[in-house]
Design a protein around this motif. Structure first.
Motif, mmCIF file in Angstrom:
data_model
loop_
_atom_site.group_PDB
_atom_site.id
_atom_site.type_symbol
_atom_site.label_atom_id
_atom_site.label_comp_id
_atom_site.label_asym_id
_atom_site.label_seq_id
_atom_site.Cartn_x
_atom_site.Cartn_y
_atom_site.Cartn_z
ATOM 1 N N UNK A 258 -35.348 -26.085 23.460
ATOM 2 C CA UNK A 258 -34.831 -25.486 22.241
ATOM 3 C C UNK A 258 -33.762 -26.368 21.604
ATOM 4 N N UNK A 259 -33.928 -26.654 20.301
ATOM 5 C CA UNK A 259 -32.957 -27.452 19.549
ATOM 6 C C UNK A 259 -32.031 -26.566 18.720
ATOM 7 N N UNK A 260 -32.596 -25.452 18.247
ATOM 8 C CA UNK A 260 -31.794 -24.515 17.470
ATOM 9 C C UNK A 260 -32.331 -23.109 17.713
ATOM 10 N N UNK A 288 -48.274 -19.984 14.617
ATOM 11 C CA UNK A 288 -48.348 -21.403 14.954
ATOM 12 C C UNK A 288 -47.320 -21.800 16.006
ATOM 13 N N UNK A 289 -46.401 -20.865 16.302
ATOM 14 C CA UNK A 289 -45.292 -21.219 17.183
ATOM 15 C C UNK A 289 -44.879 -20.007 18.012
ATOM 16 N N UNK A 290 -44.542 -20.254 19.277
ATOM 17 C CA UNK A 290 -43.992 -19.234 20.159
ATOM 18 C C UNK A 290 -42.608 -19.670 20.628
ATOM 19 N N UNK A 291 -41.688 -18.712 20.747
ATOM 20 C CA UNK A 291 -40.433 -19.030 21.413
ATOM 21 C C UNK A 291 -40.605 -18.712 22.897
ATOM 22 N N UNK A 292 -40.043 -19.559 23.749
ATOM 23 C CA UNK A 292 -40.205 -19.440 25.198
ATOM 24 C C UNK A 292 -38.926 -18.875 25.796
ATOM 25 N N UNK A 299 -33.910 -17.347 25.087
ATOM 26 C CA UNK A 299 -34.763 -18.386 24.503
ATOM 27 C C UNK A 299 -34.343 -19.768 25.010
ATOM 28 N N UNK A 300 -35.303 -20.508 25.547
ATOM 29 C CA UNK A 300 -35.004 -21.837 26.095
ATOM 30 C C UNK A 300 -35.890 -22.937 25.514
ATOM 31 N N UNK A 301 -36.894 -22.549 24.716
ATOM 32 C CA UNK A 301 -37.779 -23.570 24.174
ATOM 33 C C UNK A 301 -38.778 -22.982 23.210
#
Length: 315
Positions: A258-260, A288-292, A299-301
């Motif tokens: 995760x960057x932001x 198109x995107x999942x938060x991990x 949230x870490x990625x």
């Protein structure tokens, strides 16, 4: 370490296992897969000498199993079958205590071991120890069956389709439980299954058998990427191989750190989920995107559809 060399077993004119040679390292989880009648169960029974091989040699930690009395050998090997095989007239405590009692353990040590194993398999000792098998669900009975097989701290655990009769949800949960316990204890397991999905999910190495012979022994990823032509190739499937490859890896292994802080509108998935589940979620959510998330929900990625497509392209 267990090593099977040039093993043979013949029943009349039929050879059940022929020139079978493989090695399983200490702490590995090995799956034997193949069609019914291919020799998987016969192989297990020869390892613990329920069936004597016609020829060849079986070594456990470099010791030939034929140099030991069968009953002494079997006390060093846990054995779990599909029907569980619990003694119906004995309590859960006495079922698990069977082998330690035969070995002459002290009562206090037996009681402590039973409690330890019930706790390990998330069965409250105060609730379950004095119950009888018929008072347990199928999944609970199977947990007790594995606990009994582990009671005397065996060097090797043999399992013959232990989850085959269970419903899909219970089966999946017990697969996860067994993997957790196996990693925790570091025990060597050889397990028979006819379910390739189960083998890919659980095994360190998979041995594919057909007509009594070993056709390929490989890691799940190597087996899916480079199956031997013929029976093995047909077993692992064509287009299905990409999906099975996605099931091998966890989201946390390929996510982008995760960057932001992500938007709350982005669907989330835990890092321990596999990539096939991530693909299904992306399709279902049309995202198109999942938060991990980690185990604490933080949230870490993130993981994108393009990340998953790259994984599939390497199948």
């Amino acid at each position: 370490m267990i090593e099977v060399k040039a093993l043979g077993k013949q029943f009349g004119a039929q050879i059940a296992v022929n020139d079978l040679s493989f090695r399983v390292e200490r702490g590995q989880f090995c799956m034997l897969v193949g069609t019914s009648g291919c020799g998987k169960s016969t192989t297990l029974r020869m390892i613990n000498r329920l069936i004597e091989p016609s020829q060849g040699q079986i070594l456990i930690n470099e010791q030939d199993v034929t140099t030991l009395p069968p009953e002494q050998l079997r006390r060093r090997i846990g054995y779990v079958i599909q029907g569980v095989g619990l003694f119906p007239h004995r309590t859960i405590h006495h079922n698990i205590a069977t082998v330690p009692r035969l070995l002459g353990w002290k009562k206090a040590d037996i009681d402590a071991r039973v409690t330890e194993l019930l706790t390990l398999f998330k069965l409250d000792a105060a609730t379950f120890a004095n119950k009888y098998p018929h008072q347990l669900s199928g999944g609970e009975q199977q947990r007790v069956g594995v606990a009994r097989a582990l009671a005397a701290r065996p060097e090797l655990l043999l399992m013959d389709e232990p989850f085959g009769a269970l419903d899909p949800l219970t089966r999946e949960h017990l697969q996860d439980e067994l993997l957790r316990v196996q990693k925790l204890l570091g025990i060597t397991i050889i397990m028979v299954t006819h379910d390739l999905e189960e083998a890919v999910k659980m095994a360190d190495v998979i041995a594919v058998m057909d007509q009594g012979e070993l056709l390929q022994l490989d890691s799940p990823e190597a087996l899916l990427r480079q199956p031997r032509a013929g029976f093995v190739q047909s077993l692992v499937g064509g287009l299905d191989r990409s999906l099975r490859l996605l099931a091998i890896k966890q989201v946390g292994q390929v996510m982008t750190p995760l960057q932001q802080q992500p938007s709350s509108s982005i669907p989330s998935i835990v890092a321990s989920a596999n990539l096939r589940d991530a693909m299904a979620l992306l399709i279902w959510e049309q995202a198109e995107l999942l938060q991990v998330l980690d185990a604490n929900g933080i949230a870490i990625g993130q993981l994108s559809m393009s990340d998953l497509l790259q994984q599939g392209a390497r199948a």
